[in-house]
Enzyme design. Structure first.
Site, PDB file in Angstrom:
ATOM      1  N   CYS A   2      56.661  22.517-100.057  1.00 43.40           N
ATOM      2  CA  CYS A   2      57.169  21.595-101.074  1.00 43.40           C
ATOM      3  C   CYS A   2      56.001  20.889-101.752  1.00 43.40           C
ATOM      4  CB  CYS A   2      58.106  20.539-100.524  1.00 43.40           C
ATOM      5  SG  CYS A   2      59.509  21.182 -99.626  1.00 43.40           S
ATOM      6  N   ARG A  27      53.955  25.829-104.256  1.00 41.68           N
ATOM      7  CA  ARG A  27      54.275  25.316-102.918  1.00 41.68           C
ATOM      8  C   ARG A  27      55.738  25.537-102.545  1.00 41.68           C
ATOM      9  NH1 ARG A  27      50.230  21.957-101.239  1.00 41.68           N
ATOM     10  NH2 ARG A  27      51.616  21.035 -99.695  1.00 41.68           N
ATOM     11  N   TRP A  74      60.568  24.043-101.089  1.00 43.22           N
ATOM     12  CA  TRP A  74      60.667  25.279-100.320  1.00 43.22           C
ATOM     13  C   TRP A  74      61.594  24.944 -99.159  1.00 43.22           C
ATOM     14  CZ3 TRP A  74      59.480  27.244 -95.388  1.00 43.22           C
ATOM     15  CH2 TRP A  74      59.489  28.650 -95.302  1.00 43.22           C
ATOM     16  N   ASN A 100      57.530  16.049 -98.464  1.00 48.37           N
ATOM     17  CA  ASN A 100      57.009  17.358 -98.077  1.00 48.37           C
ATOM     18  C   ASN A 100      56.710  17.298 -96.582  1.00 48.37           C
ATOM     19  OD1 ASN A 100      55.578  19.778 -97.750  1.00 48.37           O
ATOM     20  ND2 ASN A 100      53.653  18.819 -98.351  1.00 48.37           N
ATOM     21  N   GLY A 101      57.262  18.240 -95.816  1.00 48.71           N
ATOM     22  CA  GLY A 101      57.030  18.241 -94.366  1.00 48.71           C
ATOM     23  C   GLY A 101      58.363  18.400 -93.645  1.00 48.71           C
ATOM     24  N   GLU A 481      45.720  44.278 -94.582  1.00 47.86           N
ATOM     25  CA  GLU A 481      45.797  43.388 -95.737  1.00 47.86           C
ATOM     26  C   GLU A 481      46.469  44.087 -96.927  1.00 47.86           C
ATOM     27  OE1 GLU A 481      45.757  40.448 -96.335  1.00 47.86           O
ATOM     28  OE2 GLU A 481      45.270  40.207 -98.446  1.00 47.86           O
ATOM     29  N   LYS A 485      49.876  42.781 -98.735  1.00 41.67           N
ATOM     30  CA  LYS A 485      49.887  42.482-100.169  1.00 41.67           C
ATOM     31  C   LYS A 485      51.024  43.228-100.841  1.00 41.67           C
ATOM     32  CE  LYS A 485      47.998  39.936-100.433  1.00 41.67           C
ATOM     33  NZ  LYS A 485      47.222  38.876 -99.864  1.00 41.67           N
ATOM     34  N   GLU A 488      54.525  41.806 -99.871  1.00 40.19           N
ATOM     35  CA  GLU A 488      54.869  40.444-100.299  1.00 40.19           C
ATOM     36  C   GLU A 488      55.117  40.325-101.797  1.00 40.19           C
ATOM     37  OE1 GLU A 488      50.500  38.288 -99.900  1.00 40.19           O
ATOM     38  OE2 GLU A 488      52.252  37.008 -99.854  1.00 40.19           O
ATOM     39  N   HIS A 504      50.618  58.551 -81.615  1.00 34.65           N
ATOM     40  CA  HIS A 504      51.317  57.967 -80.467  1.00 34.65           C
ATOM     41  C   HIS A 504      52.700  57.456 -80.859  1.00 34.65           C
ATOM     42  CE1 HIS A 504      47.733  58.466 -78.078  1.00 34.65           C
ATOM     43  NE2 HIS A 504      47.059  58.042 -79.153  1.00 34.65           N
ATOM     44  N   LYS A 603      53.054  29.116-101.134  1.00 32.48           N
ATOM     45  CA  LYS A 603      51.606  29.263-100.962  1.00 32.48           C
ATOM     46  C   LYS A 603      51.128  28.613 -99.670  1.00 32.48           C
ATOM     47  CE  LYS A 603      47.471  30.311-102.615  1.00 32.48           C
ATOM     48  NZ  LYS A 603      47.155  31.730-102.414  1.00 32.48           N
TER      49      LYS A 603
HETATM   50  O1  M6R Z   1      46.343  28.670 -96.541  1.00 36.54           O
HETATM   51  P1  M6R Z   1      46.198  29.699 -95.450  1.00 36.54           P
HETATM   52  O2  M6R Z   1      45.021  30.595 -95.670  1.00 36.54           O
HETATM   53  O3  M6R Z   1      46.176  29.079 -94.080  1.00 36.54           O
HETATM   54  O4  M6R Z   1      47.494  30.584 -95.546  1.00 36.54           O
HETATM   55  C1  M6R Z   1      47.730  31.588 -94.605  1.00 36.54           C
HETATM   56  C2  M6R Z   1      48.835  32.519 -95.052  1.00 36.54           C
HETATM   57  O5  M6R Z   1      50.022  31.808 -95.235  1.00 36.54           O
HETATM   58  C3  M6R Z   1      48.486  33.252 -96.358  1.00 36.54           C
HETATM   59  O6  M6R Z   1      47.284  33.953 -96.250  1.00 36.54           O
HETATM   60  C4  M6R Z   1      49.612  34.227 -96.725  1.00 36.54           C
HETATM   61  O7  M6R Z   1      49.686  35.255 -95.805  1.00 36.54           O
HETATM   62  C5  M6R Z   1      49.392  34.769 -98.139  1.00 36.54           C
HETATM   63  N1  M6R Z   1      50.565  34.551 -98.937  1.00 36.54           N
HETATM   64  C6  M6R Z   1      49.173  36.215 -98.188  1.00 36.54           C
HETATM   65  O8  M6R Z   1      48.933  36.661 -99.480  1.00 36.54           O
END
Ligand code: M6R
Length: 608
Positions: A2, A27, A74, A100-101, A481, A485, A488, A504, A603
């Protein structure tokens, strides 16, 4: 997660709040809302969905007034709906709160308040806050907020308005980020700096339990006892334009293209030929490094994948055993930590809840912690013993790209710094790696020029439901990674496998036309990778390989090859991740997905 904003000044608050929320939409974007005081009356407009929905409502019925708060959500407690949107208010509609929290004891507080006759209209944890403040309100809103927060457990950054005291805006944080922007006769509060950058570069970075009281008399920072806190003003040096799209269609593609610069910036003054590596905010001594018997690297998501590369290079170059942990699992496995343990947390935002819990556990048990983070003044940077900033600049797209590249650079810097101090590598070898690192920005530029091949590939394959990523050694870390990507941003299911592990089990999934993205950048493992690719091609899979320039022999074993610029094997992840980021981006574009704001994601994940 948020985002919260607040404005107190002389201009119409609505436009300023919306502008701030736009910068914070990364956020969360399940709902948005504002509350503005007009002539002693608190007016609230809020609705489910993107900020655009709120803007449309406000266009039809604007809210007047120069003091207001806003929120972009969020969802955690309660589905995205109008009722669950913030701001939340007390029953009389005189007290309004954005949060937020997570209020962890909200069930208890809710029952306690209900027993006293309070009625709730939402399913959120936040709604207890305005009721609690109402309960304590005896004509002094600052006192009431302080009494309410004393009852609240969990994490919060809140901003509060009260129409009985229309010339005040109160805010406070605990374990959630909050900054204050200082203008001329006007003040801003926000979850993050980009929200205020169009108005000011002078900010306070708040610590936990610091109360901000803004009134016609100006701004006061005080603790719960009312003692004044004097704080240094932080001057933001980066440009507001750095947080804008700058001609690109999306933040994600802009940030992918910013990688050469981000890589260069992160190395500046740290990797200099002929000079030993010195790191400004890292005070660990040579003796302490020599005594380290174990390093934990702890992180989430993309940062965790950077950690996978970190484990490999620290072990290889500095010969210190490294354990890699997913932050959300770390504290539940009773890890063995003592004063000879070092923890490296990697977090772009520096506020990821799970990563912060791991950091705090390590500190409690006496370990030293290095934070690798992109956000100056973030919780991780403040709570760790040492900090290595990744100078990626603001990363706005939810999918992390340039932050990952700079986290890799941070891992190389730390590995070389330890190798230098432990003398596990000769100075010549260290200089050779540094020289190769300094060529990376140029190689990344070269890789970025090849985006047409990737675009063509995505045009042919975007309708596939599943894809596989494979690699060995460091290529496996990059495959993880690439797979994250892709899923997501394009919602295509994908999995990453260590290529040798396929036999395996997962090879059973291969059939005619299965798409496999295979990374083969590691010279030592090249032959074995080619065999693995052949095994898959034989079973009908369409293997798209990424291999260093010059390795044309691979063409016989796969469906297609994209050549990547040749760099030292250990540095290859910095380059080979670029085509995978482009692949995810163009897949998402082909499928018409909202690339910068993928569904269900935010984010910064500030809840566990
Ligand atoms: O702010 P952070 O690097 O701690 O965030 C970690 C993950 O939430 C972040 O890398 C997330 O996996 C990304 N959306 C991936 O693209």
């Amino acid at each position: 997660m948020c985002g919260i904003v607040g404005y107190f000044g002389i201009k119409e608050a609505q436009t300023i709040l919306i502008d701030g929320l736009r910068k914070l939409e990364y956020r969360g974007y399940d709902s948005a809302g504002v509350a503005i005081i007009d002539n002693g009356v608190l007016n609230v407009t809020k609705c489910k969905g993107r900020l655009a929905n709120l803007e449309a409502e406000l266009l039809e019925t604007p809210l007047k007034g120069t003091v207001g708060i806003g929120h972009t959500r969020w969802a955690t407690h309660g589905k995205p709906s109008d009722e669950n949107s913030h701001p939340h208010t007390n029953e009389k509609g005189t007290i309004s709160v954005v949060h937020n929290g997570i209020i962890e004891n909200y069930i208890h507080l809710r029952e306690w308040l209900m027993a006293k006759g309070y009625k709730f209209v939402s399913e959120t944890d936040t709604e207890v806050v305005p009721h609690l403040i109402d309960f304590y309100y005896k004509g002094n809103i600052v006192e009431a907020v302080k009494k309410a927060t004393a009852k609240m457990e969990g994490s919060y950054a809140i901003a509060v308005l009260c129409s009985d005291e229309p010339d005040k805006l109160i805010a406070v944080r605990k374990d959630s980020p909050l900054i204050v922007g200082l203008g001329e006769n006007e003040f801003y509060v926000a979850s993050d700096i980009p929200a205020v950058l169009n108005h000011t570069r002078e900010v306070y970075l708040l610590e936990d339990n610091e109360f901000v009281v803004i009134s016609n008399d100006g701004i006061k920072l005080e603790d719960i006892e009312g003692d004044i806190i004097n704080k240094e003003v932080f001057h933001v040096t980066w440009d507001a334009a750095a947080a804008e799209k700058g001609g690109y269609e999306h933040f994600m593609i802009k940030e992918i293209h910013e990688q050469p610069k981000a890589i260069r910036d992160t190395m500046t003054s740290r990797i200099v030929l002929g000079q030993p590596i010195t790191l400004d905010d890292i005070n660990i001594t040579k003796e302490q490094i020599k005594k380290l018997d174990k390093i934990y690297i702890v992180a989430c998501g993309t940062a965790y994948h950077a950690g996978a590369v970190g484990k490999y290079v620290i072990e290889k170059l500095a010969r210190i055993p490294v354990e890699l942990d997913i932050a959300s699992e770390f504290k539940y496995r009773d890890p063995i930590i003592d004063k000879n343990t070092l923890m490296i947390v990697i977090s772009q935002s520096g506020e990821t809840a799970d990563t912060m819990s791991a950091l705090r556990l390590a500190k409690e048990k006496g370990a030293r912690v290095i934070a690798v983070t992109n956000v100056v003044g973030s919780a991780a940077s403040r709570e760790a013993d040492d900090v290595l900033y990744t100078w990626a600049g603001p990363e706005i797209a939810v999918a992390s790209t340039k932050a990952y590249a700079t986290q890799l650079i941070a891992m190389y810097i730390i590995a070389l710094f330890f190798a230098q101090n432990k003398e596990t590598l000769s100075m010549d070898k260290i200089e050779e790696i540094k020289a190769a690192m300094l060529e990376l920005p140029e190689k990344a530029e070269e890789m970025l020029k090849d985006k047409e091949t990737i675009q063509k590939f995505t045009a042919k394959t975007y309708m596939h439901k599943d894809m596989f990523f494979i690699g060995r050694g460091l290529d496996y870390a990059v495959a993880l990674e690439g797979s994250l990507k892709l899923k997501e941003v394009s919602y295509i299911h994908s999995d990453a496998y260590a290529a040798g592990e396929l036999k395996h089990g997962a090879i059973a999934l291969m059939e005619e036309g299965t798409i496999v993205i295979a990374l083969a950048t590691q010279e030592e493992l090249f032959g074995k990778m080619v065999s693995n690719m052949r095994e898959l091609s034989t079973r009908g899979a369409k293997v798209y390989a990424f291999a260093p320039k010059g390795h044309t022999e691979i063409e016989k074993s796969v469906h297609a090859v994209t050549y990547v610029p040749k760099v030292l094997d250990i540095l290859a992840p910095v380059i080979s991740v670029i085509p995978l980021q482009l692949l995810a981006y163009y897949m998402a574009i082909q499928k018409g997905c909202d690339v910068d704001k993928p569904r269900n994601l935010a984010k910064s994940v500030t809840v566990e």
